[in-house]
Design an enzyme around this catalytic site. Sequence first.
Site, mmCIF file in Angstrom:
data_model
loop_
_atom_site.group_PDB
_atom_site.id
_atom_site.type_symbol
_atom_site.label_atom_id
_atom_site.label_comp_id
_atom_site.label_asym_id
_atom_site.label_seq_id
_atom_site.Cartn_x
_atom_site.Cartn_y
_atom_site.Cartn_z
ATOM 1 N N TYR A 192 0.827 -1.220 0.000
ATOM 2 C CA TYR A 192 0.000 0.000 0.000
ATOM 3 C C TYR A 192 0.858 1.264 0.000
ATOM 4 O O TYR A 192 0.381 2.347 -0.308
ATOM 5 C CB TYR A 192 -0.944 0.024 1.222
ATOM 6 N N LYS A 238 3.668 -15.385 1.459
ATOM 7 C CA LYS A 238 3.690 -16.211 0.249
ATOM 8 C C LYS A 238 5.157 -16.396 -0.151
ATOM 9 O O LYS A 238 5.592 -15.924 -1.206
ATOM 10 C CB LYS A 238 2.905 -15.519 -0.876
ATOM 11 N N ASP A 268 -2.601 -18.104 1.260
ATOM 12 C CA ASP A 268 -3.803 -18.686 0.640
ATOM 13 C C ASP A 268 -4.332 -19.846 1.485
ATOM 14 O O ASP A 268 -5.534 -19.976 1.728
ATOM 15 C CB ASP A 268 -3.544 -19.104 -0.819
ATOM 16 N N ASP A 281 -5.052 -7.307 5.667
ATOM 17 C CA ASP A 281 -6.301 -6.642 5.315
ATOM 18 C C ASP A 281 -7.355 -7.703 4.969
ATOM 19 O O ASP A 281 -8.490 -7.675 5.455
ATOM 20 C CB ASP A 281 -6.013 -5.738 4.096
ATOM 21 N N ASP A 314 -10.537 -9.456 7.527
ATOM 22 C CA ASP A 314 -11.950 -9.364 7.151
ATOM 23 C C ASP A 314 -12.609 -10.746 7.127
ATOM 24 O O ASP A 314 -13.776 -10.894 7.504
ATOM 25 C CB ASP A 314 -12.116 -8.681 5.787
#
Length: 368
Positions: A141, A192, A225, A249, A253
Amino acid sequence: MATHKLLLLPGDGIGPEVMREVEKIVGWFRKRGVGFETETDLVGGSAYDAHKVSITDAAMARADAADAVLFGAVGGPKWDGVPYEVRPEAGLLRLRKELGLFANLRPAICYPALADASSLKREVVEGLDIVIVRELTGGVYFGEPKELVTLENGQQRAVDTQVYTTGEIERITRVAFDLAKKRRNKVSSSEKSNVMKTGVLWRQVVSRIHKAEFSDVALEHVLADNCAMQLVKNPKQFDVIVTDNLFGDILSDIAAMLTGSLGMLPSASLGAEDPQTGKRKALYEPVHGSAPDIAGRGLANPIAMIGSFGMALRYSFGLLDEADRLDKAIANVLAAGIRTKDIAGPGMNAVGTQDVGDAIVKELEALS
Ligand code: NAD
């Protein structure tokens, strides 16, 4: 008696309504001998209306001097047209930036009384209690270059850069391990590393800090993942999950939705530890926004805001017994069926914001 300095920033919409309920709880603890000193200031649209900025320098100075900031919510259609630099959200971003809040903690707790509000089966989520620790100020970001350019052939090309340094990973790793030591002693680090260099560095640094400083805490590495999959398959296997800004993020959620309503979700954002005092700058806020659709009607669920204060008791003030008692009071009130509309079950009479606050205070009294 130690005095804990709290700055209350209620903000806009339902922010002031839910903050009033926190003030009742603060008042109750104060009467029981816990030293709290509170100040209140404006942030967001209400600050814009009064001062034409989303937070004043004076409020920033108060935030800097406080032991913890309690933040309600900001924004709403009233301020849709204000200049970008002074939009309500800019106040929150300034607080995060200037207080150096790099660690975002989002617990996902599923109270047994609310297990049926989750989209997952009761047995998968009932009693869930996990925390996601998300790196908040680095990663994709903020990484440079970050651009959208038009190429000579007329195509456009967009670039975001995922970048992390050793120091950024070390400090978030320590927050996660410190937290796990106060909980069930397990950290799951998620990245990852199979396809990303930042993931390779992340895994190396987490392993090194674990070996050197926290070998008494269990550590596992989970690809992001797979972590998303495991969160919906068997979330109770986790205790503390530490991850970068982007994966955090998304994973937070997913975890949030395991628990039902937005009105139930607290959060904390922590800064670096002061080497002299051992204290961290900290801001506590509900995950929800200002909910203009229900603002001013006494319908808001105050539990996310009250739970955020509970996190301040635990993580800023080390008042673990008080935090446990507040959690228990919330659980008992929910189990007694005293609920706002967002979490009321079928056939249940919903109560108002103030009724929930009053019931929690009464329950605190009964528990002591
Ligand atoms: P929201 O979280 O305010 O509301 C989403 C939905 O959830 C609404 O239907 C609302 O009524 C409901 N809801 C939220 N909190 C609730 C509570 N405590 N009890 C009961 N119901 C609750 O999100 P939104 O509608 O997308 O945004 C509204 C405004 O809030 C916007 O201006 C947005 O920019 C702002 N916002 C601020 C923050 C923040 O201050 N940190 C976060 C998100 C959104």
